[in-house]
Design a protein around this motif. Structure first.
Motif, PDB file in Angstrom:
ATOM      1  N   ARG A 132      -4.745   0.380   6.408  1.00 52.50           N
ATOM      2  CA  ARG A 132      -5.002  -1.128   5.858  1.00 52.50           C
ATOM      3  C   ARG A 132      -5.329  -1.763   7.204  1.00 52.50           C
ATOM      4  O   ARG A 132      -4.274  -1.728   8.060  1.00 52.50           O
ATOM      5  CB  ARG A 132      -3.843  -2.152   5.133  1.00 52.50           C
ATOM      6  CG  ARG A 132      -4.153  -3.447   4.671  1.00 52.50           C
ATOM      7  CD  ARG A 132      -3.152  -3.960   3.921  1.00 52.50           C
ATOM      8  NE  ARG A 132      -1.884  -3.717   4.495  1.00 52.50           N
ATOM      9  CZ  ARG A 132      -0.527  -4.070   4.052  1.00 52.50           C
ATOM     10  NH1 ARG A 132      -0.850  -4.676   2.715  1.00 52.50           N
ATOM     11  NH2 ARG A 132       0.307  -4.199   4.694  1.00 52.50           N
ATOM     12  N   ILE A 154       0.725  -1.158   0.093  1.00 50.09           N
ATOM     13  CA  ILE A 154      -0.003   0.076   0.019  1.00 50.09           C
ATOM     14  C   ILE A 154       0.954   1.174   0.033  1.00 50.09           C
ATOM     15  O   ILE A 154       0.287   2.566   0.252  1.00 50.09           O
ATOM     16  CB  ILE A 154      -1.135   0.067   1.239  1.00 50.09           C
ATOM     17  CG1 ILE A 154      -0.293   0.136   2.532  1.00 50.09           C
ATOM     18  CG2 ILE A 154      -1.907  -1.122   1.160  1.00 50.09           C
ATOM     19  CD1 ILE A 154      -1.067   0.377   3.789  1.00 50.09           C
ATOM     20  N   LEU A 210      -9.504  -1.424   3.498  1.00 50.72           N
ATOM     21  CA  LEU A 210      -8.512  -0.406   2.972  1.00 50.72           C
ATOM     22  C   LEU A 210      -9.535   0.889   3.149  1.00 50.72           C
ATOM     23  O   LEU A 210     -10.664   0.765   2.669  1.00 50.72           O
ATOM     24  CB  LEU A 210      -8.098  -0.315   1.499  1.00 50.72           C
ATOM     25  CG  LEU A 210      -7.256  -1.555   1.147  1.00 50.72           C
ATOM     26  CD1 LEU A 210      -6.833  -1.406  -0.336  1.00 50.72           C
ATOM     27  CD2 LEU A 210      -5.750  -1.413   2.073  1.00 50.72           C
TER      28      LEU A 210
END
Length: 229
Positions: free
Chosen positions: A215, A199, A220
């Motif tokens: 996350r 991410i 998310l």
């Protein structure tokens, strides 16, 4: 509250004092925000695990992430068997992009979400489900960055089930930049999240929207300012 107590209270790094059973005795302001993303029990177990074998203080370098918080080190200290304290050292945040608001035009956030969903649906069989707060006004945002971020978020989920999208206004918190405070909109996507998905790129894109991305398990979440004027 004396000077040293005030210094600890307003420290940028969370500090928590537990009793021997893991009950929080006292904590500073930053730790109160941290405990919205992680349980006291988990932090207590962390303190016990990395405490010095004998009385005293011990610093351990490690990477930790709880919600939007990222840490590079912890210090654990105790002088008896009745209490133990931990301090978590935050990584310096990435500099907020802070675009000039006059260069941002207003956009319908629902249209942008639909665009990202339509683009991502081409390569997916299980599609999307949406729960969207219908009351959000048009907001001033970079549409290209926003749509790119959403499509990158969606690509992190395996195509084994539908991705659940939720959009809402976050209550009780604001984001501040350019000398003003703004409400926060929260957009989350939930599904079969690929654990190997990085991410880092998502966080960079969220930063360009003056927000941040977290996350947690199979979720998310983007939080960014609701700029209307």
């Amino acid at each position: 509250m004396d000077f040293y107590e005030k210094w600890l209270e307003y420290d940028y790094n969370p500090w928590i004092l537990f009793d021997s059973t893991g009950k929080v005795i006292t904590l500073n302001q930053e730790a109160q925000f941290l405990l919205a993303d992680v349980t006291p029990h988990e932090i207590f177990e962390l303190a016990v695990t990395y405490a010095n074998q004998s009385y005293g203080f011990k610093t351990t370098m490690m990477d930790l992430e709880y919600g939007k918080y990222e840490f590079f080190s912890i210090m654990v200290g105790y002088e008896d068997n009745d209490s133990i304290a931990i301090r978590l050292y935050q990584k310096p945040p990435e500099r907020i992009h802070e675009p000039h608001l006059k260069q941002l035009s207003a956009h319908n956030i629902y249209t942008l979400i639909d665009l990202a969903v339509s683009t991502s649906s081409i390569s997916r069989q299980n599609g999307f489900t949406t729960t969207l707060d219908p009351t959000l006004p048009d907001i001033r945002i970079d549409p290209e960055i926003f749509v790119k971020l959403l499509t990158e978020m969606f690509s992190c989920f395996n195509d084994t089930e539908a991705i659940e999208i939720k959009l809402s206004l976050k209550t009780g918190e604001t984001l501040k930049f350019e000398g003003r405070r703004y409400p926060i909109f929260q957009l989350s996507s939930k599904g079969d999240l690929d654990p190997s998905c990085s991410i880092h790129v998502l966080k960079k894109l969220a930063n360009q929207l003056n927000g941040y991305l977290t996350r947690k398990a199979n979720l998310l979440t983007l939080e960014a300012p609701l700029i209307m004027e």
